[in-house]
Scaffold this active site. Structure first.
Site, PDB file in Angstrom:
ATOM      1  N   ASP A   1     -12.624 -13.250  -3.784  1.00 34.18           N
ATOM      2  CA  ASP A   1     -12.089 -12.014  -4.382  1.00 34.18           C
ATOM      3  C   ASP A   1     -12.134 -12.071  -5.912  1.00 34.18           C
ATOM      4  OD1 ASP A   1     -11.182  -9.796  -3.020  1.00 34.18           O
ATOM      5  OD2 ASP A   1      -9.369 -10.784  -2.296  1.00 34.18           O
TER       6      ASP A   1
ATOM      7  N   GLU B   1      -8.821  -4.396  -7.977  1.00 36.28           N
ATOM      8  CA  GLU B   1      -7.714  -4.825  -7.122  1.00 36.28           C
ATOM      9  C   GLU B   1      -6.981  -6.070  -7.649  1.00 36.28           C
ATOM     10  OE1 GLU B   1      -8.821  -5.256  -3.011  1.00 36.28           O
ATOM     11  OE2 GLU B   1      -6.720  -5.181  -2.396  1.00 36.28           O
TER      12      GLU B   1
ATOM     13  N   ASP C   1     -13.474  -2.592  -5.735  1.00 36.01           N
ATOM     14  CA  ASP C   1     -12.839  -3.456  -4.738  1.00 36.01           C
ATOM     15  C   ASP C   1     -13.762  -4.667  -4.575  1.00 36.01           C
ATOM     16  OD1 ASP C   1     -11.550  -4.691  -2.687  1.00 36.01           O
ATOM     17  OD2 ASP C   1     -11.090  -2.839  -1.617  1.00 36.01           O
TER      18      ASP C   1
ATOM     19  N   ILE D   1     -13.663  -7.467  -2.825  1.00 40.16           N
ATOM     20  CA  ILE D   1     -13.980  -7.654  -1.392  1.00 40.16           C
ATOM     21  C   ILE D   1     -13.128  -6.655  -0.636  1.00 40.16           C
ATOM     22  CG2 ILE D   1     -13.904  -9.108   0.652  1.00 40.16           C
ATOM     23  CD1 ILE D   1     -14.339 -11.497  -0.936  1.00 40.16           C
ATOM     24  N   ASP D   2     -13.776  -5.633  -0.150  1.00 43.86           N
ATOM     25  CA  ASP D   2     -13.070  -4.661   0.677  1.00 43.86           C
ATOM     26  C   ASP D   2     -13.243  -5.121   2.130  1.00 43.86           C
ATOM     27  OD1 ASP D   2     -11.753  -2.296   1.420  1.00 43.86           O
ATOM     28  OD2 ASP D   2     -13.678  -1.321   1.794  1.00 43.86           O
TER      29      ASP D   2
ATOM     30  N   THR E   1     -10.972  -7.684   3.548  1.00 47.37           N
ATOM     31  CA  THR E   1     -10.776  -9.145   3.493  1.00 47.37           C
ATOM     32  C   THR E   1     -10.553  -9.723   4.894  1.00 47.37           C
ATOM     33  OG1 THR E   1      -8.524  -8.618   2.835  1.00 47.37           O
ATOM     34  CG2 THR E   1      -9.942  -9.438   1.139  1.00 47.37           C
TER      35      THR E   1
ATOM     36  N   ASP F   1     -10.444   1.729  -2.546  1.00 44.64           N
ATOM     37  CA  ASP F   1     -10.777   1.669  -1.123  1.00 44.64           C
ATOM     38  C   ASP F   1     -11.619   2.856  -0.675  1.00 44.64           C
ATOM     39  OD1 ASP F   1      -9.793  -0.758  -0.125  1.00 44.64           O
ATOM     40  OD2 ASP F   1      -7.736  -0.006  -0.201  1.00 44.64           O
TER      41      ASP F   1
HETATM   42  N1  A3P Z   1      -1.066  -1.027   6.023  1.00 42.01           N
HETATM   43  C1  A3P Z   1      -2.214  -0.561   5.580  1.00 42.01           C
HETATM   44  N2  A3P Z   1      -2.600   0.692   5.850  1.00 42.01           N
HETATM   45  C2  A3P Z   1      -3.793   1.166   5.430  1.00 42.01           C
HETATM   46  N3  A3P Z   1      -4.670   0.443   4.717  1.00 42.01           N
HETATM   47  C3  A3P Z   1      -4.338  -0.803   4.411  1.00 42.01           C
HETATM   48  C4  A3P Z   1      -3.114  -1.382   4.820  1.00 42.01           C
HETATM   49  N4  A3P Z   1      -3.065  -2.643   4.370  1.00 42.01           N
HETATM   50  C5  A3P Z   1      -4.220  -2.843   3.692  1.00 42.01           C
HETATM   51  N5  A3P Z   1      -4.966  -1.729   3.710  1.00 42.01           N
HETATM   52  C6  A3P Z   1      -6.241  -1.478   3.054  1.00 42.01           C
HETATM   53  O1  A3P Z   1      -7.291  -1.399   3.998  1.00 42.01           O
HETATM   54  C7  A3P Z   1      -8.416  -1.980   3.406  1.00 42.01           C
HETATM   55  C8  A3P Z   1      -9.408  -2.391   4.447  1.00 42.01           C
HETATM   56  O2  A3P Z   1      -9.882  -1.247   5.030  1.00 42.01           O
HETATM   57  P1  A3P Z   1     -10.315  -1.192   6.544  1.00 42.01           P
HETATM   58  O3  A3P Z   1      -9.080  -1.090   7.349  1.00 42.01           O
HETATM   59  O4  A3P Z   1     -11.133   0.051   6.571  1.00 42.01           O
HETATM   60  O5  A3P Z   1     -11.087  -2.424   6.808  1.00 42.01           O
HETATM   61  C9  A3P Z   1      -7.844  -3.132   2.650  1.00 42.01           C
HETATM   62  O6  A3P Z   1      -8.730  -3.486   1.638  1.00 42.01           O
HETATM   63  P2  A3P Z   1      -8.840  -5.031   1.213  1.00 42.01           P
HETATM   64  O7  A3P Z   1      -9.410  -5.757   2.342  1.00 42.01           O
HETATM   65  O8  A3P Z   1      -9.710  -4.935   0.026  1.00 42.01           O
HETATM   66  O9  A3P Z   1      -7.448  -5.464   0.862  1.00 42.01           O
HETATM   67  C10 A3P Z   1      -6.550  -2.581   2.095  1.00 42.01           C
HETATM   68  O10 A3P Z   1      -6.683  -2.018   0.819  1.00 42.01           O
HETATM   69 MG    MG Z   2     -10.042  -2.702   0.000  1.00 43.86          MG
END
Ligand code: A3P
Ligand code: MG
Length: 413
Positions: free
Chosen positions: A107, A132, A195, A197-198, A200, A347
């Site tokens: 990240d 982020e 982002d 790493i979107d 994670t 995001d």
């Molecule tokens: N409780 C929650 N509700 C919705 N989105 C969330 C969440 N917790 C984390 N996320 C977000 O969802 C992203 C991942 O998206 P997806 O669900 O489409 O894979 C995460 O990005 P990161 O992995 O960069 O933190 C984070 O920003």
């Molecule tokens: Mg993300």
């Protein structure tokens, strides 16, 4: 096409998006006609010289072209760093897989690489990055080893590109690069949105993740890049479709008015992609988060049922969903976070333009356009829905009915 006398618009004094907006606002009375989709401009006034006309057309059609090239390079290099870390992670034993440090290293490393590439390649003007991560935890004494590892990875990644000098960056350089990401964004000026790493959770599982980078200009998303190292080139979400195509790793890129391209992440020529043209929901498939904690799967299922979708949901992590939808793999993406969660601009910003430039529509649950000008968060009317122009009206009706039913059943409890 209405034409009349030109009123002066100074190309040099305005950013491309303000230039285009100012022309569009005065479009009915003035001489310029602009198709925002193609950025084709014709000027009928006899008072405009052909030189001015062609300079104007060239300036508009090339708007953000250099920035997009640099964004693609930055995201591709960051993806290389993430791939190195993910490979080591997946080969490691169970104990170190439950350790969060590989994600942390990737990240921070990804954020530093993107920040450094943007600043080196676009050295003019102020630099603002909404991202982020920040370096607070990394500066603690217990993070010394992690910072050392990140610095090595950043140096290895940058030196893999022949255009960068071999003089290595120090740990302080890397910390400073990470901290450029503290910008608050907003409605004025230019802001990069990252982002690093979107997805994670997907990264740790060995599944989908994305490096997502976009540029805001005067509050609008004007370009976006999604590097998706694990996304197959062949379509996903079609269970009965066999493909001989086995290559993996896609780079999506979009620029306002110029459409969306896809290419192999580490080489190949870009090709234009378009969203699905499906009009019959019975033929559509839909994407949603892999993680039930990120999106209400029950609500999505009820929306899909009301709409008449028959296929089961395709669940994948990250903005790879936007990329897959932009090339027509599925027709719908539904995202309804649990109550109280605030969506962040990084995001969605890159995914938003990758889909809209491919002909799709991204809206909140009430059908409003997303507003990226409010700072680090999106202000949303419950949920985000993405589809093509034809399906959007019936999708919004299904969303409205399903949301109403959900709140009625909650209040009757
Ligand atoms: N409780 C929650 N509700 C919705 N989105 C969330 C969440 N917790 C984390 N996320 C977000 O969802 C992203 C991942 O998206 P997806 O669900 O489409 O894979 C995460 O990005 P990161 O992995 O960069 O933190 C984070 O920003
Ligand atoms: Mg993300």
């Amino acid at each position: 096409m209405a034409m009349c006398v030109a009123s002066p618009v100074s190309i040099n004094s305005l950013s491309p998006v303000r230039l285009l907006s100012s022309v569009l606002q005065s479009n009915t009375k003035r001489s310029f006609f602009i198709s925002f989709k193609t950025l084709r401009i014709s000027i009928s006034s006899s008072s405009s010289s052909s030189n001015q006309r062609s300079a104007f057309t060239a300036a508009a059609s090339m708007a953000y072209a250099r920035e997009l090239d640099v964004a693609k390079k930055a995201a591709s290099l960051a993806a290389r760093l993430c791939q190195t870390v993910q490979k080591a992670l997946l080969q490691s034993d169970v104990q170190s897989k439950s350790d969060k440090s590989p994600v942390t290293v990737a990240d921070y490393g990804s954020q530093a690489v993107v920040s450094l590439v943007l600043q080196r390649e676009l050295p003019f003007g102020s630099f603002s990055l909404v991202a982020e991560e920040d370096s607070g935890d990394l500066r603690k004494s217990e993070s010394q080893e992690t910072l050392k590892r990140i610095t090595e990875l950043v140096n290895d990644t940058l030196s893999s590109d022949a255009t960068y000098s071999k003089s290595p960056l120090s740990e302080d350089d890397v910390l400073a690069a990470i901290d450029t990401g503290k910008s608050e964004g907003g409605p004025h000026g230019r802001h990069w949105v990252l982002d690093p790493i979107d997805g994670t959770k997907g990264f740790v599982r060995g599944d989908q993740y994305a490096i997502a980078l976009a540029l805001l200009d005067e509050g609008r998303v004007v370009l976006g890049v999604l590097a998706c190292p694990n996304l197959p080139l062949a379509p996903i979400g079609h269970p009965h479709q066999d493909s001989v195509q086995t290559q993996v790793g896609c780079l999506f890129s979009a620029r306002i008015g110029a459409g969306t391209d896809m290419q192999l992440l580490h080489g190949s020529s870009p090709m234009k992609v378009h969203v699905s043209t499906i009009e019959n929901p019975a033929e559509a498939s839909f994407f949603e988060s892999f993680e039930a904690a990120h999106s209400l799967h029950g609500l999505s299922s009820s929306i899909a049922k009301k709409l008449g979708v028959q296929a089961p949901p395709v669940r994948i992590d990250s903005q790879a969903k936007y990329g897959a939808l932009a090339r027509g793999d599925g027709a719908i993406y539904l995202r309804f976070a649990h109550q109280g969660y605030r969506e962040k601009i990084w995001d969605h910003a890159a995914g938003f333009i990758v889909v809209t430039e491919a002909g799709g529509v991204v809206a909140d649950a009430a059908g409003n356009a997303l507003d990226f000008s409010k700072g680090r968060y999106l202000d949303l009317e419950k949920g985000i829905v993405v589809t093509n122009q034809k399906l959007m009206p019936s999708l919004l009706n299904a969303v409205r009915d399903a949301v109403r039913e959900e709140s009625e059943s909650a209040s009757s409890l």
